[in-house]
Scaffold this active site. Structure first.
Site, PDB file in Angstrom:
ATOM      1  N   CYS A 137      47.693 100.943  35.824  1.00 31.06           N
ATOM      2  CA  CYS A 137      48.630 101.872  35.202  1.00 31.06           C
ATOM      3  C   CYS A 137      47.866 102.856  34.336  1.00 31.06           C
ATOM      4  CB  CYS A 137      49.658 101.096  34.367  1.00 31.06           C
ATOM      5  SG  CYS A 137      50.783 102.145  33.435  1.00 31.06           S
ATOM      6  N   CYS A 140      49.479 103.543  30.953  1.00 29.96           N
ATOM      7  CA  CYS A 140      49.296 102.471  29.972  1.00 29.96           C
ATOM      8  C   CYS A 140      47.895 102.510  29.359  1.00 29.96           C
ATOM      9  CB  CYS A 140      49.503 101.107  30.628  1.00 29.96           C
ATOM     10  SG  CYS A 140      51.021 100.956  31.590  1.00 29.96           S
ATOM     11  N   ASP A 141      46.882 102.764  30.182  1.00 30.60           N
ATOM     12  CA  ASP A 141      45.496 102.544  29.752  1.00 30.60           C
ATOM     13  C   ASP A 141      44.628 103.791  29.688  1.00 30.60           C
ATOM     14  OD1 ASP A 141      46.149  99.838  29.727  1.00 30.60           O
ATOM     15  OD2 ASP A 141      45.538  99.555  31.805  1.00 30.60           O
TER      16      ASP A 141
END
Length: 312
Positions: A137, A140-141
């Site tokens: 993701c 997300c990261d």
């Protein structure tokens, strides 16, 4: 006496929220059960720029908020946060939906819209470095890789969308794809290429992900001549498709494809079991986009309404 719902929607992505909206407008007593947060796979991307009505693009989070608010406006019941682990009495007129919290809900119909989750590469070192340089993701990261070098694996729209998001942070991307041609839409390929931050590594796969405490380099194998080269980098993002979230129904009697997707009538979203419908990314279909997931949910809900009118 326990409540017997008109319908239970399993899954809170765009398809499930659309179904909840239409079932609410049909004045049914229906509920939606979602094990995580609403939005499904759409929440794995930062922005949506191809959903009709939002020409300036919209963040995935904002779009999901609007979808949920719209669905809840018409629903009689709040969305339930729980995980469905099995369906009992699936061939009966009244079916039972069992959740991880130990609760059992009775219903006349079921709409399964559980979508899927990221498929793994299966490369050596992948499992070892999840969360330590291997991710699924970018939203997300991505911020953890400011001014760093990463690899993105995949050739579809998801890979290009996520890689494009990563260009906000990273210094360079090696996009690795096992074929010479991409499945992504030309506009997505152009967006990424125009950033000047991507180097395409075609006809290639990751043979091994290496490091000590975190990822430091990968071994790339050319599938045409089997040659292997090493590439230093800081992270690997994998976008090679979805695994359908259908494990909880594998022994239910619902007909599924060899990939684990539900076989549904694309005109009605009906499965092979009366009163059980499926829609969205969980079904076997050629196109998986937010737009047709929303349409699937509307069709499923209207089919449920028709079913209830003739089988109650």
């Amino acid at each position: 006496m326990s409540t017997i719902y008109d319908s239970i929607i399993i899954g809170g992505g765009p398809s499930g929220l659309s179904a909840l909206l239409y079932l609410g407008r049909a004045l049914t007593n229906s509920i939606l059960i979602e094990k995580m947060s609403t939005g499904g796979q759409m929440m794995a991307t930062d922005t949506v720029e191809n959903y009709l009505g939002f020409p300036e693009e919209i963040s995935s989070f904002e779009l999901v908020q609007k979808m949920q608010a719209h669905a809840e406006k018409f629903s009689k019941n709040p969305i339930i946060s729980d995980e469905v682990v099995k369906i009992e009495n699936i061939n009966d007129k009244v079916k039972k939906v069992v959740t991880a919290s130990g609760k059992t809900y009775e219903t006349k119909t079921i709409i399964i819209t559980t979508g899927g989750f990221a498929r793994k590469l299966g490369a050596k070192g992948e499992a070892e470095f999840i969360g330590r340089g291997v991710g699924y993701c970018a939203t997300c990261d991505g911020a953890f890789y400011k001014d760093k070098v990463v690899a993105v694996v995949g050739g579809g729209n998801s890979a290009f969308d996520e890689a494009y998001f990563l260009t906000r942070f990273v210094k360079k991307i090696y996009l690795i794809h096992r074929r010479k041609e991409f499945r992504a839409e030309p506009i997505n390929i152009k967006h990424l290429t125009d950033t000047g931050k991507v180097e395409y590594v075609l006809d290639s796969v990751i043979d091994e992900i290496c490091g000590e405490k975190k990822v430091t380099h990968i071994k790339i194998k050319n599938v045409l001549d089997n040659s292997i080269r090493e590439q230093e980098l800081d992270g690997v993002f994998v976008f090679v498709g979805q695994q359908p979230a259908s494990e909880f129904i594998k022994d239910s009697g619902i007909t599924m494809s060899s990939t684990g997707h539900i076989e549904a009538n694309l005109a009605t979203m009906e499965t092979n079991i009366p009163g059980v419908f499926a829609c969205g990314d969980i079904i076997n279909k050629p196109v998986r986009q937010v737009a047709n997931a929303v349409g699937d949910g509307a069709v499923a809900a209207m089919s449920v309404t028709h079913y209830l009118q003739h089988n109650s």
